[in-house]
Design a protein around this motif. Structure first.
Motif, short mmCIF file in Angstrom:
data_model
loop_
_atom_site.label_atom_id
_atom_site.label_comp_id
_atom_site.label_asym_id
_atom_site.label_seq_id
_atom_site.Cartn_x
_atom_site.Cartn_y
_atom_site.Cartn_z
N ALA A 88 -19.69 109.72 48.23
CA ALA A 88 -20.09 108.31 48.18
C ALA A 88 -19.19 107.53 47.24
N LEU A 89 -18.87 108.10 46.10
CA LEU A 89 -17.98 107.43 45.16
C LEU A 89 -16.57 107.29 45.74
N GLY A 90 -16.16 108.28 46.51
CA GLY A 90 -14.86 108.20 47.17
C GLY A 90 -14.80 107.06 48.16
N VAL A 91 -15.87 106.88 48.92
CA VAL A 91 -15.93 105.77 49.88
C VAL A 91 -15.87 104.44 49.14
N ILE A 92 -16.62 104.33 48.06
CA ILE A 92 -16.64 103.08 47.30
C ILE A 92 -15.29 102.79 46.67
N ALA A 93 -14.65 103.80 46.12
CA ALA A 93 -13.35 103.61 45.47
C ALA A 93 -12.30 103.10 46.45
N SER A 94 -12.36 103.55 47.68
CA SER A 94 -11.34 103.17 48.66
C SER A 94 -11.73 101.98 49.52
N GLU A 95 -13.02 101.78 49.75
CA GLU A 95 -13.46 100.73 50.67
C GLU A 95 -14.42 99.71 50.06
N GLY A 96 -14.94 99.99 48.87
CA GLY A 96 -15.89 99.08 48.25
C GLY A 96 -17.32 99.47 48.53
N TYR A 97 -18.22 99.02 47.66
CA TYR A 97 -19.63 99.39 47.78
C TYR A 97 -20.26 98.90 49.08
N GLU A 98 -19.84 97.74 49.56
CA GLU A 98 -20.42 97.18 50.77
C GLU A 98 -20.20 98.08 51.98
N ALA A 99 -19.14 98.89 51.92
CA ALA A 99 -18.84 99.77 53.05
C ALA A 99 -19.73 101.01 53.07
N LEU A 100 -20.41 101.27 51.97
CA LEU A 100 -21.21 102.49 51.87
C LEU A 100 -22.57 102.30 52.53
N THR A 101 -22.74 102.96 53.66
CA THR A 101 -24.04 103.03 54.33
C THR A 101 -24.38 104.50 54.50
N MET A 102 -25.61 104.78 54.81
CA MET A 102 -25.99 106.17 55.02
C MET A 102 -25.24 106.77 56.21
N ARG A 103 -25.00 105.96 57.24
CA ARG A 103 -24.26 106.44 58.40
C ARG A 103 -22.80 106.71 58.02
N ARG A 104 -22.22 105.80 57.25
CA ARG A 104 -20.81 105.98 56.82
C ARG A 104 -20.69 107.22 55.95
N LEU A 105 -21.64 107.42 55.07
CA LEU A 105 -21.62 108.58 54.18
C LEU A 105 -21.77 109.88 54.97
N ALA A 106 -22.67 109.90 55.94
CA ALA A 106 -22.86 111.09 56.76
C ALA A 106 -21.58 111.44 57.49
N GLY A 107 -20.89 110.40 58.00
CA GLY A 107 -19.62 110.64 58.69
C GLY A 107 -18.57 111.20 57.76
N ALA A 108 -18.50 110.68 56.53
CA ALA A 108 -17.52 111.16 55.56
C ALA A 108 -17.79 112.61 55.17
N LEU A 109 -19.05 113.01 55.24
CA LEU A 109 -19.43 114.39 54.91
C LEU A 109 -19.35 115.30 56.14
N ASP A 110 -18.98 114.72 57.26
CA ASP A 110 -18.87 115.46 58.53
C ASP A 110 -20.19 116.13 58.87
N THR A 111 -21.25 115.34 58.79
CA THR A 111 -22.57 115.87 59.11
C THR A 111 -23.38 114.77 59.77
N GLY A 112 -24.59 115.07 60.14
CA GLY A 112 -25.47 114.09 60.74
C GLY A 112 -26.42 113.51 59.71
N PRO A 113 -27.02 112.37 60.02
CA PRO A 113 -27.95 111.73 59.09
C PRO A 113 -29.09 112.65 58.66
N ALA A 114 -29.54 113.49 59.55
CA ALA A 114 -30.66 114.38 59.21
C ALA A 114 -30.30 115.30 58.04
#
Length: 240
Positions: free
Chosen positions: A40-66
């Motif tokens: 999550a911090l990696g996403v924020i550092a590169s794209e900003g906090y507004e870009a961080l959603t649960m869906r975006r985070l799940a994708g960055a972790l290469d997993t599903g929302p569940a």
């Protein structure tokens, strides 16, 4: 364990007598809470906090929302984990009655610098009821400093709230301005010289003070205004 119980358990001090779960894991490479925070911090550092959603985070972790929700209850829970991680980096001094003003100032500067590393992340601290142990550790340390300086308990408690709110708002404003610059909205971002020129060309009969003190209104470089406001707030607490 339901989400509320899981979240409460995570914010408790570790139990050295607790035994590891003997049941085999279903995943060979399970996701951990620490990995969630790091990603999550990696996403924020590169794209900003507004870009961080649960869906975006799940994708960055290469997993599903569940899988993600098995570790983080919701976005508010994630926000608290993120702020807790930043608070873990803060160094709190041993309260010194003779140096309490400088000590509380340095803590606020550390918080500011942590927020500015991750564009917009200070938004996560707003309207948050702190239960993360690292976040509470910082509040405890700030309270100890103010009490050592002779500040009354109620004034100290509200002063901490005001200081943290100002630091968060200051950092959020910087991130918004920088974001506008990046997204081709330069026309909305006015530099100091241009702002001063605009103020001085206003009708003097209508805005006598603004036109006369345009230089003062637009003065300050770097964190000059931050330092001024912080000193103003701390001095105000000291004089109550």
């Amino acid at each position: 364990m339901n989400p509320r119980e899981r979240r409460a358990a995570r914010h408790q001090p570790p139990n050295p007598e607790a035994k590891a779960d003997p049941r085999p894991r279903r995943r060979k490479d399970p996701i951990t809470v620490e990995q969630v925070i790091d990603t999550a911090l990696g996403v924020i550092a590169s794209e900003g906090y507004e870009a961080l959603t649960m869906r975006r985070l799940a994708g960055a972790l290469d997993t599903g929302p569940a899988s993600l929700y098995a570790h983080v209850v919701n976005k508010a829970d994630l926000d608290e984990l993120l702020i807790g991680r930043l608070c873990a980096e803060l160094v709190l001094p041993e309260p010194d009655p003779a140096a309490w003003r400088e000590q509380i100032r340095r803590v606020c500067i550390q918080i500011r610098d942590q927020y500015l590393k991750f564009p917009g992340i200070s938004r996560a601290s707003l309207a948050m009821a702190p239960t993360d142990l690292e976040t509470v550790r910082v509040s405890e340390g700030m309270l100890a400093i103010l009490l050592a300086g002779g500040v009354a308990p109620q004034a100290a408690a509200w002063a901490i709230d005001a200081l943290l709110l100002y630091v968060a708002a200051y950092c959020l404003e910087i991130s918004i301005v920088n974001q506008r610059k990046v997204h081709n909205e330069a026309e909305w971002v006015v530099d100091t010289d241009e702002l001063q020129r605009r103020l001085t060309t206003l009708p003097a009969e209508t805005f006598p003070h603004t036109t006369r003190y345009a230089a003062e209104l637009t003065a300050g470089e770097g964190h000059d205004r931050f330092d001024f406001t912080l000193a103003l707030m701390i001095d105000g607490v000291a004089h109550r």
